[in-house]
Design a protein around this motif. Sequence first.
Motif, PDB file in Angstrom:
ATOM      1  N   ASN A 399       0.839  -1.240   0.060  1.00  0.00           N
ATOM      2  CA  ASN A 399       0.243  -0.122  -0.191  1.00  0.00           C
ATOM      3  C   ASN A 399       0.912   1.226  -0.006  1.00  0.00           C
ATOM      4  OD1 ASN A 399      -2.463  -1.333   0.025  1.00  0.00           O
ATOM      5  ND2 ASN A 399      -2.452  -1.695   1.998  1.00  0.00           N
ATOM      6  N   ARG A 400       2.084   1.249  -0.306  1.00  0.00           N
ATOM      7  CA  ARG A 400       3.185   2.378  -0.394  1.00  0.00           C
ATOM      8  C   ARG A 400       3.394   2.498  -1.867  1.00  0.00           C
ATOM      9  NH1 ARG A 400       4.031   6.042   3.737  1.00  0.00           N
ATOM     10  NH2 ARG A 400       3.777   5.013   5.611  1.00  0.00           N
ATOM     11  N   THR A 401       3.333   3.660  -2.327  1.00  0.00           N
ATOM     12  CA  THR A 401       3.768   4.187  -3.556  1.00  0.00           C
ATOM     13  C   THR A 401       5.308   4.137  -3.784  1.00  0.00           C
ATOM     14  OG1 THR A 401       1.494   5.130  -4.118  1.00  0.00           O
ATOM     15  CG2 THR A 401       3.178   5.599  -5.748  1.00  0.00           C
ATOM     16  N   VAL A 402       5.667   3.476  -4.771  1.00  0.00           N
ATOM     17  CA  VAL A 402       7.271   3.607  -4.789  1.00  0.00           C
ATOM     18  C   VAL A 402       7.480   4.001  -6.241  1.00  0.00           C
ATOM     19  CG1 VAL A 402       9.217   2.308  -4.736  1.00  0.00           C
ATOM     20  CG2 VAL A 402       7.574   1.741  -3.147  1.00  0.00           C
ATOM     21  N   THR A 407      18.644   8.761 -13.788  1.00  0.00           N
ATOM     22  CA  THR A 407      19.416   9.887 -14.078  1.00  0.00           C
ATOM     23  C   THR A 407      20.475   9.897 -15.235  1.00  0.00           C
ATOM     24  OG1 THR A 407      21.238   9.959 -12.597  1.00  0.00           O
ATOM     25  CG2 THR A 407      19.147  10.379 -11.417  1.00  0.00           C
ATOM     26  N   GLY A 408      20.671  11.086 -15.559  1.00  0.00           N
ATOM     27  CA  GLY A 408      21.504  11.450 -16.877  1.00  0.00           C
ATOM     28  C   GLY A 408      22.968  11.012 -16.427  1.00  0.00           C
ATOM     29  N   ASP A 409      23.333  10.829 -15.141  1.00  0.00           N
ATOM     30  CA  ASP A 409      24.758  10.745 -14.600  1.00  0.00           C
ATOM     31  C   ASP A 409      24.870   9.234 -14.261  1.00  0.00           C
ATOM     32  OD1 ASP A 409      23.493  11.087 -12.425  1.00  0.00           O
ATOM     33  OD2 ASP A 409      24.611  12.568 -11.430  1.00  0.00           O
ATOM     34  N   GLY A 410      23.790   8.413 -14.448  1.00  0.00           N
ATOM     35  CA  GLY A 410      23.824   7.078 -14.312  1.00  0.00           C
ATOM     36  C   GLY A 410      23.351   6.568 -12.773  1.00  0.00           C
ATOM     37  N   GLN A 411      22.766   7.378 -12.300  1.00  0.00           N
ATOM     38  CA  GLN A 411      22.267   6.884 -10.994  1.00  0.00           C
ATOM     39  C   GLN A 411      20.653   6.397 -11.010  1.00  0.00           C
ATOM     40  OE1 GLN A 411      23.502   9.660  -7.338  1.00  0.00           O
ATOM     41  NE2 GLN A 411      23.001  10.919  -8.988  1.00  0.00           N
ATOM     42  N   LEU A 412      20.329   5.482 -10.107  1.00  0.00           N
ATOM     43  CA  LEU A 412      19.018   4.957  -9.726  1.00  0.00           C
ATOM     44  C   LEU A 412      18.689   5.265  -8.579  1.00  0.00           C
ATOM     45  CD1 LEU A 412      16.825   3.113 -11.010  1.00  0.00           C
ATOM     46  CD2 LEU A 412      17.613   1.320  -9.806  1.00  0.00           C
ATOM     47  N   LEU A 413      17.546   6.334  -8.475  1.00  0.00           N
ATOM     48  CA  LEU A 413      17.086   6.828  -7.465  1.00  0.00           C
ATOM     49  C   LEU A 413      15.633   6.025  -7.031  1.00  0.00           C
ATOM     50  CD1 LEU A 413      17.680  10.375  -8.250  1.00  0.00           C
ATOM     51  CD2 LEU A 413      19.177   9.156  -7.117  1.00  0.00           C
ATOM     52  N   LYS A 414      15.411   6.132  -5.439  1.00  0.00           N
ATOM     53  CA  LYS A 414      14.204   5.592  -5.176  1.00  0.00           C
ATOM     54  C   LYS A 414      13.202   6.699  -4.309  1.00  0.00           C
ATOM     55  CE  LYS A 414      12.483   1.375  -2.885  1.00  0.00           C
ATOM     56  NZ  LYS A 414      12.710   0.276  -2.118  1.00  0.00           N
ATOM     57  N   VAL A 415      12.093   6.749  -4.549  1.00  0.00           N
ATOM     58  CA  VAL A 415      11.020   7.666  -3.957  1.00  0.00           C
ATOM     59  C   VAL A 415       9.997   7.052  -3.397  1.00  0.00           C
ATOM     60  CG1 VAL A 415       9.721   9.840  -4.203  1.00  0.00           C
ATOM     61  CG2 VAL A 415      11.902   9.647  -5.415  1.00  0.00           C
ATOM     62  N   ILE A 416       9.789   7.179  -2.215  1.00  0.00           N
ATOM     63  CA  ILE A 416       8.527   6.465  -1.636  1.00  0.00           C
ATOM     64  C   ILE A 416       7.660   7.564  -1.214  1.00  0.00           C
ATOM     65  CG2 ILE A 416       7.969   5.055   0.512  1.00  0.00           C
ATOM     66  CD1 ILE A 416      10.555   3.964   0.288  1.00  0.00           C
ATOM     67  N   THR A 475      15.021  -0.433  14.360  1.00  0.00           N
ATOM     68  CA  THR A 475      14.417   0.905  14.151  1.00  0.00           C
ATOM     69  C   THR A 475      14.899   1.825  12.810  1.00  0.00           C
ATOM     70  OG1 THR A 475      14.396   1.076  16.634  1.00  0.00           O
ATOM     71  CG2 THR A 475      13.856   3.041  15.483  1.00  0.00           C
ATOM     72  N   ALA A 476      15.984   1.701  12.546  1.00  0.00           N
ATOM     73  CA  ALA A 476      16.218   2.202  11.477  1.00  0.00           C
ATOM     74  C   ALA A 476      15.623   1.722  10.150  1.00  0.00           C
ATOM     75  CB  ALA A 476      17.967   2.308  11.185  1.00  0.00           C
ATOM     76  N   CYS A 477      15.676   0.476  10.473  1.00  0.00           N
ATOM     77  CA  CYS A 477      15.037  -0.298   9.019  1.00  0.00           C
ATOM     78  C   CYS A 477      13.507   0.022   8.932  1.00  0.00           C
ATOM     79  CB  CYS A 477      15.172  -1.877   9.269  1.00  0.00           C
ATOM     80  SG  CYS A 477      14.705  -3.237   8.140  1.00  0.00           S
ATOM     81  N   LEU A 478      12.819  -0.031  10.001  1.00  0.00           N
ATOM     82  CA  LEU A 478      11.492   0.450   9.770  1.00  0.00           C
ATOM     83  C   LEU A 478      11.115   2.011   9.659  1.00  0.00           C
ATOM     84  CD1 LEU A 478       9.732  -2.155  12.324  1.00  0.00           C
ATOM     85  CD2 LEU A 478      10.429  -2.580  10.063  1.00  0.00           C
ATOM     86  N   ARG A 479      12.052   2.545  10.265  1.00  0.00           N
ATOM     87  CA  ARG A 479      11.888   4.290  10.038  1.00  0.00           C
ATOM     88  C   ARG A 479      12.086   4.776   8.709  1.00  0.00           C
ATOM     89  NH1 ARG A 479      12.050   7.902  14.535  1.00  0.00           N
ATOM     90  NH2 ARG A 479      13.220   9.501  12.966  1.00  0.00           N
ATOM     91  N   ALA A 480      12.896   3.821   7.902  1.00  0.00           N
ATOM     92  CA  ALA A 480      12.993   4.007   6.512  1.00  0.00           C
ATOM     93  C   ALA A 480      11.850   4.233   5.731  1.00  0.00           C
ATOM     94  CB  ALA A 480      14.066   3.039   5.552  1.00  0.00           C
ATOM     95  N   MET A 481      10.810   3.286   6.196  1.00  0.00           N
ATOM     96  CA  MET A 481       9.462   3.277   5.428  1.00  0.00           C
ATOM     97  C   MET A 481       9.472   2.774   4.035  1.00  0.00           C
ATOM     98  SD  MET A 481       7.380   3.967   7.940  1.00  0.00           S
ATOM     99  CE  MET A 481       6.063   4.041   7.007  1.00  0.00           C
ATOM    100  N   ASP A 482      10.604   1.972   3.825  1.00  0.00           N
ATOM    101  CA  ASP A 482      10.711   1.229   2.591  1.00  0.00           C
ATOM    102  C   ASP A 482      10.097  -0.185   2.688  1.00  0.00           C
ATOM    103  OD1 ASP A 482      11.390  -0.087   0.303  1.00  0.00           O
ATOM    104  OD2 ASP A 482      13.753   0.556   0.255  1.00  0.00           O
ATOM    105  N   ASP A 511       7.883  -5.997   8.863  1.00  0.00           N
ATOM    106  CA  ASP A 511       7.943  -5.092   7.927  1.00  0.00           C
ATOM    107  C   ASP A 511       7.325  -3.556   8.362  1.00  0.00           C
ATOM    108  OD1 ASP A 511       5.031  -5.086   8.055  1.00  0.00           O
ATOM    109  OD2 ASP A 511       5.033  -6.461   6.468  1.00  0.00           O
ATOM    110  N   ILE A 512       7.084  -2.516   7.586  1.00  0.00           N
ATOM    111  CA  ILE A 512       6.851  -1.263   7.927  1.00  0.00           C
ATOM    112  C   ILE A 512       5.369  -1.303   8.566  1.00  0.00           C
ATOM    113  CG2 ILE A 512       8.282   0.047   6.175  1.00  0.00           C
ATOM    114  CD1 ILE A 512       5.756   0.422   4.534  1.00  0.00           C
ATOM    115  N   SER A 513       4.727  -2.232   8.302  1.00  0.00           N
ATOM    116  CA  SER A 513       3.359  -2.228   9.100  1.00  0.00           C
ATOM    117  C   SER A 513       3.450  -2.848  10.305  1.00  0.00           C
ATOM    118  CB  SER A 513       2.420  -3.083   8.077  1.00  0.00           C
ATOM    119  OG  SER A 513       2.658  -4.117   7.949  1.00  0.00           O
TER     120      SER A 513
END
Length: 1486
Positions: A399-402, A407-416, A475-482, A511-513
């Motif tokens: 239920n999260r939009t990912v 990018t033009g310099d070869g990066q793969l970004l992830k937005v949540i 905590t860091a794993c779940l706070r990332a909300m990935d 998981d994050i839920s």
Amino acid sequence: MEVSGRKGPARPRRPAARPRPPLPLLLPLAALLLAPRAPALAAPEGAPPWRSEQAIGALAASRKHGVFVASGSCLHQLDHTLQRQLSRLHQEDQPGNCSEPVALPPPARPRPASSFSKLLLPYREGADGGRDGGLLLTGWTFNRGGCEVRPLTSLNLTKLLSRPEVVSCHPRGSTAGVVYQAPEDQRWYLAVAATYVLPEPEDRPRCGPAASDLNTAITLQDTEKLFTEEDGQLKLQPGAGTLHFVDAFLWNGSVYFPYYPYNYTSGAAPRASAMARIAQSTRVDFQGQVALDCNRGHPDGRRLLLSSSLLEPLGLWAGVFSAAVGPEPDARRSPATTALCLFRMSEIQARARTCSSDFLIPENQNCEKDAEPNAVQPIESSTLIHSDLTSVYGTVVLNRTVLFLGTGDGQLLKVILGENLTSNCPEVIYEIKEETPVFHKLVPDPENNTYIYLASGKEIRRIRVANCNNHQSCTACLRAMDPHCGWCESLQRCTFQDDCKRVGNTNTWLDISSPKCHNIQISRSSYSQASVSMSGSFSTKHSWCSVKNSGTNKELCRAKTQPHGTCSCNINTSKTKEKDLLAITVSYTSDAWNLTERFNFTNCSSLRECPVCVAATCAWCENEKKCIHPFTACDPLDYKKNQNVCQASRKSPLSRTGAYRTKKNVKINQNSQVFSIQSIMPQKVSTLGKSDLIVIGTNFTQASNISMILKGTSTCDQDVIHVHQVLNDTHMKFSLPSSRKEMKDVCIQFDDGDCFPAGTLSFVALPSCSFIFPATTWVSGGQNITIEGRNFDVIDNLIISHEGKDFSVYGYCTETQCNFLAPNLKSSKGRPNVNLKMKVQDVLVDCKTLQYLDDPRFIGYRVEFLGLKELEVKIQKENDNFNISKHDIEMTLFYGENNQRNCSFENITRGQDLTTILCKIKVVSTQDNIIASSKKVRVKLGNLELYVEQESVPSTWYFLIVLPVLLVTVIFVAVVVTRYKSKELSRKQSQQLELLESELRKEIRDGFAELQMDKLDVVDSFGTVPFLDYKHFALRTFFPESGGFTHIFTEDMHSRDPGDKNESLIALDALICNKSFLVTVIHTLEKQKSFSVKDRCLFASFLTIALQTKLVYLTSILEVLTRDLMEQSSNMQPKLMLRRTESVVEKLLTNWMSVCLSGFLRETVGEPFYLLVTTLNQKINKGPVDVITSKALYTLNEDWLLWQVPEFSTVISNGSTISVFKKLSNFTSDVEYSEHHCHLILPDSEAFQDVQGKRHRGKHKFKVKEMYLTKLLSTKVAIHSVLEKLFRSIWSLPNSKAPFAIKYFFDFLDAQAENKKITDPDVVHIWKTNSLPLRFWVNILKNPQFVFDIKKTPHIDSCLSVIAQAFMDAFSLAEQQLGKEAPTNKLLYAKDIPNYKEEVKAYYKAIRDLPPLSSLEMEEFLTQESKKHENEFNEEVALTEIYKYIVKYFDEILNKLERERGLEDAQKQLLRVKVLFDEKKKCKWV
């Protein structure tokens, strides 16, 4: 913390416990994770990428059948792990294969759908009635934009269906399509939107559809027959221009086509991007269009659409939009150039208007003229602005939009996106090391949703969709909300769900839920008792907790888990001394698992600050300001009041805030003090940051608080950096922290006031080296070393690492190249190999290895006369592995007493035992006996300076005895004669000096007056240009020095019976058309020592004539041989390739250029070339011409200057110019010449003086050749305008187009350089210069009789040689270093050459910037040229001559064929050809 299954071995404990921060009277495990961390690094590369030999044009994935890739003209099928299963050409009968690099690569950053492959659509997978598990529909530019349908299970089989004119046939043209099942008849239809017509030059072959389809934009075709019905088309509005379609997709019963209007000529987008909608039906039912507004944050708007992705479960559509980017200052890339925008499909559907400005709709719609479509606004909270996005793919997980962004310099970004669709700051989950732009389409792995396919250039990578292992705690794993990541209790790591193993029946992946992570809390329940509590998401059935003393392993307490999930046990601390309880181990255990955690309290009392104390899981006493053991009370009377806890966070010099206000770059503070910013240096830094960034402006010392604010991606926090040091009123220094790769806006804030712009700052990757030349040098150092790579402009220092020590070397660096001088390592032992490193901040980046060898050893030298004005010095040294260039070496010859002359470097020749360095010396006067008095040569190689002695000449004792006597005699006689002559000379000198001075003044004044006043009346109208026909032009070019061959090809072939061709020649012709055989034969012949250079040229010319009507095949042979030649040249010096005619391919290239450029030569260059020859001839004949020697007063060549001419006058009679000379009486003519000739040069012999008598002695005027050098300049001025017109007709592009042959071959050379990773632009420039100007144009300029029906005189030939030299100097990259002693032929055009060089560079750049030719266009051009020359030559003669060479080396060729695999059939055919020729020979009359 550790978790282990009860039935298996426990995991080994970690060497140190993880600290746990306390809360007030509590020590929760999660508090430690609140501290900020640096940005995560890119994930390490896993499996190597799959690489194609051609640029990727389309990509698709199938759940059952793997991944499909279209690259160039090839189709590849891979499995889901990118292992190749099948590669094939899209057409079975197409020449070539998929393992060879394509000669014409597409641009480095192609637009969506701009490639040779247009569609790649798997469909009918799993559908009812599917054919063998599904079908694959492909569309290509070839076959006039044809489409093919093949079964997914067997792509190597014959296609099921094929039809032309379905997609765009232009490589730059767009195509978007989708296959769907119509609800009316359940048949499968293909909906295609394409750019069918592009603006093309009139002379370029058009590939568009039929005239009735010229205005078509969208078509609908039944996939069973790929045929468009009348109701299956949507036309363009008149004047709508061209549309570039980006994608096609289905949603809610409709087909959508996002696109943008685009001017392919100017590169501008006149209107905003839009989306068209048609019904998902059996006919094209236009349902409207909307405009897409993604302009926020950019002043000019973003009208280009780069990528598209539908999030069907949420009814959202995501697009990457871009503003125009070009070389103009107002169109350069900025931090706001691109943006990700999300739109609601329901709003697009509701606002779509059927009145359209782009598409032709039925007249009954009652639309207003020029009606604009409704504009749809994006979801503002999800808009993400970035400097260089290229692609997007969206999905929904838990239920999260990912969203994944390339990018033009070869990066793969992830937005949540958050619950309200708010974009977070994107995470970098992968970086391509080579920094190539990410392909416009991102494709997920349909079999495993934890992977995504990342395409870039010629490579595809399978990348994990998250970097879960970057999160170090629960905590860091779940706070990332990935949503892809969760905490695996059994492994105590943040992992994907599939990577986390279950323990018994317990799911250990949170998981994050999940409600919360597992916590351990330590508190004091009373003065003498401490409580340890544990809680988590595990099943509490049959579980318990315990605490042990880690030092003694004694259990301190144990308790059962309560039903609500908490387990607490109490420890009696009254009997426990602090020194006996320095560490405890807490366990949480059940029948299936065991979780343990160790707490260490060793250093509590030594900690002096509250945050440090809390972070170490100790307790802080506020009143006493000390750190204590958590089981110890601060005050026995009131421990609860005094035991306070502070915050564990610290203030950082780098703070992150919200939005900022900007103004212009001038600000006035409260005291009316004006601040301004001029620039920042540098404007590009590495991702490590920059410790000394300088800001330049005014009045900096008047501000008390100065900050720099950096703003990059719009959804990320801005960086606020306080000034590090104000250096003076105009300069201040900032220390920038590390950052991810991106471009950021910079503004400066004074005294917490408004922030105003200071430009942009680009954070780029660390520099990377790709090439070093030379890779070996001598130990004395000083050689110029060049390294090439990326991002060199962020290097702080170049470092040489040797024998454990690092020291800096001075170098000059641009973005892609660094040059430095090799240091002296003569004091080192042996032959050291040093490591070259690049220092960026405090990091050393490895570059390349430089090998040091012993200094070169020189043997000796010798001096030889090269001519009257030139000496040749040959210096010999032992063979070594050094690459010495002209810039590395200086040579000086010492002779006489203290005389010396510089020797100009020419070349280096390597022999079997010795290497010879050749240099030349210009001699002003032949009186200097340099050869006899030469003593030594000084050679400077960088820091190495040594003297080379002359080679010893064998002598005899007799010579040594006689020489002194002879010298004494000669000296005595010379003294006597000299004393007598000196008296006579002194008497005559006074008389002759006055006469000489008078004559010199007169000659110089006359020359100056002529140069300023003389004017040549050029005859502009010279009638019809006497061009030779193609046959004679070709033969004179093919056989310039073998005129005996031309007559055998000149018979009239039009009357020949084409069927009258004997069987042996037919068989030989067929054998030559076998590419592998012909290439093998050529390579075998070239290995034979008796196969001379002349033979190679003749063989190439015979081959050209034999394949005159098969130019497409001849071109493919030329490509293969050129690549083979590059392999040979790359081993030594690639810049020497194609410089000389020493191989078959070099002569073949000359012939190929002659054939392909004959039309351009005749139509564009011929007339100015003939005018030059005519004008030059007029100027020469304006003055006296010696009939015997052909020397003239007016010339361009000093060697042909008639400077000894007697006085003459010009008489005009009946419009003709007649030169009349004073004839000396008693003149005796030479017997060799007839009496009609007049020899104008006065003889130098005394016999002539005796014949003339005493009355003529001494009356000859003193003549100095240099007085007449102004005649060279006069001749140059007379032809200057004509010459420049000729040059510019050669290196200009009329109508912005280049001849096909030039564009094709130059792109071929560019592609080969890229494939060989040759990044030195000089190499490619030299290749182009050697292949076109040197191999073709110079040959034409020096030989006008090749083009015109004229006779070339020796004098014209000498003048054209000067012009040809100036022409080649214009293409040279070397800077001319000319002195006063330079030859006049070089000085004559010395001032013009720099201007010509700039024009040549612009010419090469213009050709490179032209759109690449498709293979179809080049094939059509070559086919047309082949048809033009049918029946021009007697091909039978050429085949016969070729056979003579084959039979001469028959055994060698046959042996080679036997050793080569795959040439068995060719071997049999060759034997058959020999039998046929032998039988024919027997039948001849003897």
